[in-house]
Design a protein around this motif. Sequence first.
Motif, PDB file in Angstrom:
ATOM      1  N   GLU A  28      53.384  21.625  86.263  1.00 48.50           N
ATOM      2  CA  GLU A  28      53.428  22.953  86.844  1.00 48.50           C
ATOM      3  C   GLU A  28      52.937  23.989  85.841  1.00 48.50           C
ATOM      4  O   GLU A  28      53.331  23.976  84.685  1.00 48.50           O
ATOM      5  CB  GLU A  28      54.844  23.287  87.290  1.00 48.50           C
ATOM      6  CG  GLU A  28      55.872  23.029  86.221  1.00 48.50           C
ATOM      7  CD  GLU A  28      57.240  23.565  86.594  1.00 48.50           C
ATOM      8  OE1 GLU A  28      57.323  24.727  86.997  1.00 48.50           O
ATOM      9  OE2 GLU A  28      58.213  22.826  86.437  1.00 48.50           O
ATOM     10  N   SER A  29      52.061  24.833  86.285  1.00 52.99           N
ATOM     11  CA  SER A  29      51.619  25.908  85.407  1.00 52.99           C
ATOM     12  C   SER A  29      52.083  27.218  86.013  1.00 52.99           C
ATOM     13  O   SER A  29      52.258  27.342  87.213  1.00 52.99           O
ATOM     14  CB  SER A  29      50.105  25.897  85.258  1.00 52.99           C
ATOM     15  OG  SER A  29      49.503  26.196  86.496  1.00 52.99           O
ATOM     16  N   VAL A  30      52.314  28.180  85.136  1.00 51.29           N
ATOM     17  CA  VAL A  30      52.788  29.476  85.588  1.00 51.29           C
ATOM     18  C   VAL A  30      51.758  30.531  85.203  1.00 51.29           C
ATOM     19  O   VAL A  30      51.264  30.551  84.076  1.00 51.29           O
ATOM     20  CB  VAL A  30      54.174  29.802  84.985  1.00 51.29           C
ATOM     21  CG1 VAL A  30      54.614  31.197  85.356  1.00 51.29           C
ATOM     22  CG2 VAL A  30      55.200  28.780  85.465  1.00 51.29           C
ATOM     23  N   VAL A  31      51.429  31.373  86.144  1.00 52.34           N
ATOM     24  CA  VAL A  31      50.420  32.406  85.936  1.00 52.34           C
ATOM     25  C   VAL A  31      51.093  33.659  85.378  1.00 52.34           C
ATOM     26  O   VAL A  31      52.151  34.073  85.851  1.00 52.34           O
ATOM     27  CB  VAL A  31      49.719  32.742  87.276  1.00 52.34           C
ATOM     28  CG1 VAL A  31      48.636  33.790  87.075  1.00 52.34           C
ATOM     29  CG2 VAL A  31      49.138  31.475  87.896  1.00 52.34           C
ATOM     30  N   ALA A  32      50.466  34.232  84.354  1.00 52.22           N
ATOM     31  CA  ALA A  32      50.999  35.449  83.751  1.00 52.22           C
ATOM     32  C   ALA A  32      51.026  36.587  84.767  1.00 52.22           C
ATOM     33  O   ALA A  32      50.215  36.647  85.688  1.00 52.22           O
ATOM     34  CB  ALA A  32      50.151  35.840  82.545  1.00 52.22           C
ATOM     35  N   ILE A  41      53.982  37.056  80.009  1.00 47.43           N
ATOM     36  CA  ILE A  41      54.553  35.790  80.461  1.00 47.43           C
ATOM     37  C   ILE A  41      55.630  35.359  79.484  1.00 47.43           C
ATOM     38  O   ILE A  41      55.570  35.698  78.290  1.00 47.43           O
ATOM     39  CB  ILE A  41      53.470  34.698  80.638  1.00 47.43           C
ATOM     40  CG1 ILE A  41      54.052  33.472  81.330  1.00 47.43           C
ATOM     41  CG2 ILE A  41      52.822  34.330  79.296  1.00 47.43           C
ATOM     42  CD1 ILE A  41      53.042  32.671  82.108  1.00 47.43           C
ATOM     43  N   GLU A  42      56.606  34.655  79.990  1.00 48.90           N
ATOM     44  CA  GLU A  42      57.713  34.232  79.152  1.00 48.90           C
ATOM     45  C   GLU A  42      57.731  32.706  79.041  1.00 48.90           C
ATOM     46  O   GLU A  42      57.547  32.013  80.029  1.00 48.90           O
ATOM     47  CB  GLU A  42      59.021  34.715  79.779  1.00 48.90           C
ATOM     48  CG  GLU A  42      60.130  34.901  78.777  1.00 48.90           C
ATOM     49  CD  GLU A  42      61.340  35.580  79.392  1.00 48.90           C
ATOM     50  OE1 GLU A  42      62.260  34.868  79.820  1.00 48.90           O
ATOM     51  OE2 GLU A  42      61.350  36.835  79.457  1.00 48.90           O
ATOM     52  N   VAL A  43      57.941  32.239  77.838  1.00 51.01           N
ATOM     53  CA  VAL A  43      58.036  30.793  77.619  1.00 51.01           C
ATOM     54  C   VAL A  43      59.365  30.509  76.930  1.00 51.01           C
ATOM     55  O   VAL A  43      59.663  31.066  75.871  1.00 51.01           O
ATOM     56  CB  VAL A  43      56.871  30.279  76.737  1.00 51.01           C
ATOM     57  CG1 VAL A  43      57.055  28.800  76.410  1.00 51.01           C
ATOM     58  CG2 VAL A  43      55.529  30.512  77.430  1.00 51.01           C
ATOM     59  N   THR A  44      60.153  29.672  77.555  1.00 54.42           N
ATOM     60  CA  THR A  44      61.428  29.284  76.960  1.00 54.42           C
ATOM     61  C   THR A  44      61.216  28.065  76.071  1.00 54.42           C
ATOM     62  O   THR A  44      60.529  27.121  76.452  1.00 54.42           O
ATOM     63  CB  THR A  44      62.457  28.960  78.064  1.00 54.42           C
ATOM     64  OG1 THR A  44      62.598  30.110  78.897  1.00 54.42           O
ATOM     65  CG2 THR A  44      63.806  28.612  77.467  1.00 54.42           C
ATOM     66  N   ILE A  64      52.883  37.066  75.156  1.00 56.99           N
ATOM     67  CA  ILE A  64      53.659  35.858  75.464  1.00 56.99           C
ATOM     68  C   ILE A  64      55.004  36.016  74.770  1.00 56.99           C
ATOM     69  O   ILE A  64      55.079  36.113  73.547  1.00 56.99           O
ATOM     70  CB  ILE A  64      52.957  34.587  74.941  1.00 56.99           C
ATOM     71  CG1 ILE A  64      51.522  34.496  75.471  1.00 56.99           C
ATOM     72  CG2 ILE A  64      53.749  33.345  75.337  1.00 56.99           C
ATOM     73  CD1 ILE A  64      50.706  33.366  74.842  1.00 56.99           C
ATOM     74  N   THR A  65      56.043  36.081  75.566  1.00 55.87           N
ATOM     75  CA  THR A  65      57.377  36.213  74.991  1.00 55.87           C
ATOM     76  C   THR A  65      58.017  34.839  74.880  1.00 55.87           C
ATOM     77  O   THR A  65      58.261  34.178  75.880  1.00 55.87           O
ATOM     78  CB  THR A  65      58.257  37.134  75.862  1.00 55.87           C
ATOM     79  OG1 THR A  65      57.619  38.403  75.974  1.00 55.87           O
ATOM     80  CG2 THR A  65      59.629  37.313  75.241  1.00 55.87           C
ATOM     81  N   VAL A  96      57.776  38.355  70.798  1.00 58.19           N
ATOM     82  CA  VAL A  96      56.527  38.571  71.512  1.00 58.19           C
ATOM     83  C   VAL A  96      55.331  38.211  70.638  1.00 58.19           C
ATOM     84  O   VAL A  96      55.194  38.697  69.518  1.00 58.19           O
ATOM     85  CB  VAL A  96      56.404  40.043  71.983  1.00 58.19           C
ATOM     86  CG1 VAL A  96      55.070  40.264  72.690  1.00 58.19           C
ATOM     87  CG2 VAL A  96      57.556  40.400  72.914  1.00 58.19           C
ATOM     88  N   VAL A  97      54.489  37.357  71.155  1.00 57.27           N
ATOM     89  CA  VAL A  97      53.232  37.010  70.501  1.00 57.27           C
ATOM     90  C   VAL A  97      52.115  37.646  71.324  1.00 57.27           C
ATOM     91  O   VAL A  97      52.055  37.472  72.535  1.00 57.27           O
ATOM     92  CB  VAL A  97      53.048  35.474  70.433  1.00 57.27           C
ATOM     93  CG1 VAL A  97      51.623  35.110  70.020  1.00 57.27           C
ATOM     94  CG2 VAL A  97      54.062  34.858  69.479  1.00 57.27           C
ATOM     95  N   VAL A  98      51.282  38.425  70.645  1.00 65.87           N
ATOM     96  CA  VAL A  98      50.199  39.107  71.347  1.00 65.87           C
ATOM     97  C   VAL A  98      48.894  38.356  71.127  1.00 65.87           C
ATOM     98  O   VAL A  98      48.529  38.032  69.993  1.00 65.87           O
ATOM     99  CB  VAL A  98      50.058  40.570  70.854  1.00 65.87           C
ATOM    100  CG1 VAL A  98      48.893  41.270  71.567  1.00 65.87           C
ATOM    101  CG2 VAL A  98      51.353  41.332  71.098  1.00 65.87           C
ATOM    102  N   VAL A  99      48.226  38.035  72.205  1.00 64.04           N
ATOM    103  CA  VAL A  99      46.923  37.387  72.106  1.00 64.04           C
ATOM    104  C   VAL A  99      45.947  38.108  73.038  1.00 64.04           C
ATOM    105  O   VAL A  99      46.351  38.828  73.942  1.00 64.04           O
ATOM    106  CB  VAL A  99      46.974  35.884  72.477  1.00 64.04           C
ATOM    107  CG1 VAL A  99      47.840  35.103  71.524  1.00 64.04           C
ATOM    108  CG2 VAL A  99      47.446  35.676  73.906  1.00 64.04           C
ATOM    109  N   ASN A 100      44.684  37.906  72.764  1.00 64.80           N
ATOM    110  CA  ASN A 100      43.673  38.482  73.643  1.00 64.80           C
ATOM    111  C   ASN A 100      42.675  37.387  74.022  1.00 64.80           C
ATOM    112  O   ASN A 100      41.726  37.129  73.298  1.00 64.80           O
ATOM    113  CB  ASN A 100      42.969  39.650  72.946  1.00 64.80           C
ATOM    114  CG  ASN A 100      42.240  40.529  73.954  1.00 64.80           C
ATOM    115  OD1 ASN A 100      42.089  40.165  75.123  1.00 64.80           O
ATOM    116  ND2 ASN A 100      41.776  41.684  73.505  1.00 64.80           N
ATOM    117  N   PRO A 101      42.931  36.735  75.139  1.00 67.23           N
ATOM    118  CA  PRO A 101      42.078  35.601  75.506  1.00 67.23           C
ATOM    119  C   PRO A 101      40.671  36.048  75.904  1.00 67.23           C
ATOM    120  O   PRO A 101      40.495  36.726  76.906  1.00 67.23           O
ATOM    121  CB  PRO A 101      42.805  34.972  76.699  1.00 67.23           C
ATOM    122  CG  PRO A 101      43.695  36.030  77.244  1.00 67.23           C
ATOM    123  CD  PRO A 101      43.967  37.007  76.143  1.00 67.23           C
TER     124      PRO A 101
END
Length: 123
Positions: A28-32, A41-44, A64-65, A96-101
């Motif tokens: 399963e993938s989750v869309v931001a 988007i949050e990742v546990t 990405i939190t 929080v990790v900030v990225v710029n895809p």
Amino acid sequence: MDKSIVLISALVLIGLIIWWFFGKRQTESVVATRQGDKQVIEVTVDGGYKPSVIELARNIPTEITFLRKDASACFEEVVLPDFGVRTHLPVNQPYVVVVNPKEVGEYKYACGMNMFFGKVIVK
Ligand SMILES: [Cu+2]
């Protein structure tokens, strides 16, 4: 009578095998979520990364939190090599990790020891 039972059993079995191989493969993938100019988007982090596959839209600043619930040393660091990120994650405190895809593709990330993996899909 006996033959039809065997036939039906065989078909059910084949169905189960197909379901096992194709049904279970889909991770399963989750869309931001889009939030104004950014996406979030949050990742546990708890025995792995949940969701393990996240989908981001290209060219939108992303937060990405990571919420690390797992205190084991394994998850102390998270490494997203394609985004130049290697950082410590505090326990029970959202980070929080900030990225710029910038480019479409699939990018793996991992714990600091390269044992647990997650994936970022940029579309
Ligand atoms: Cu590890």
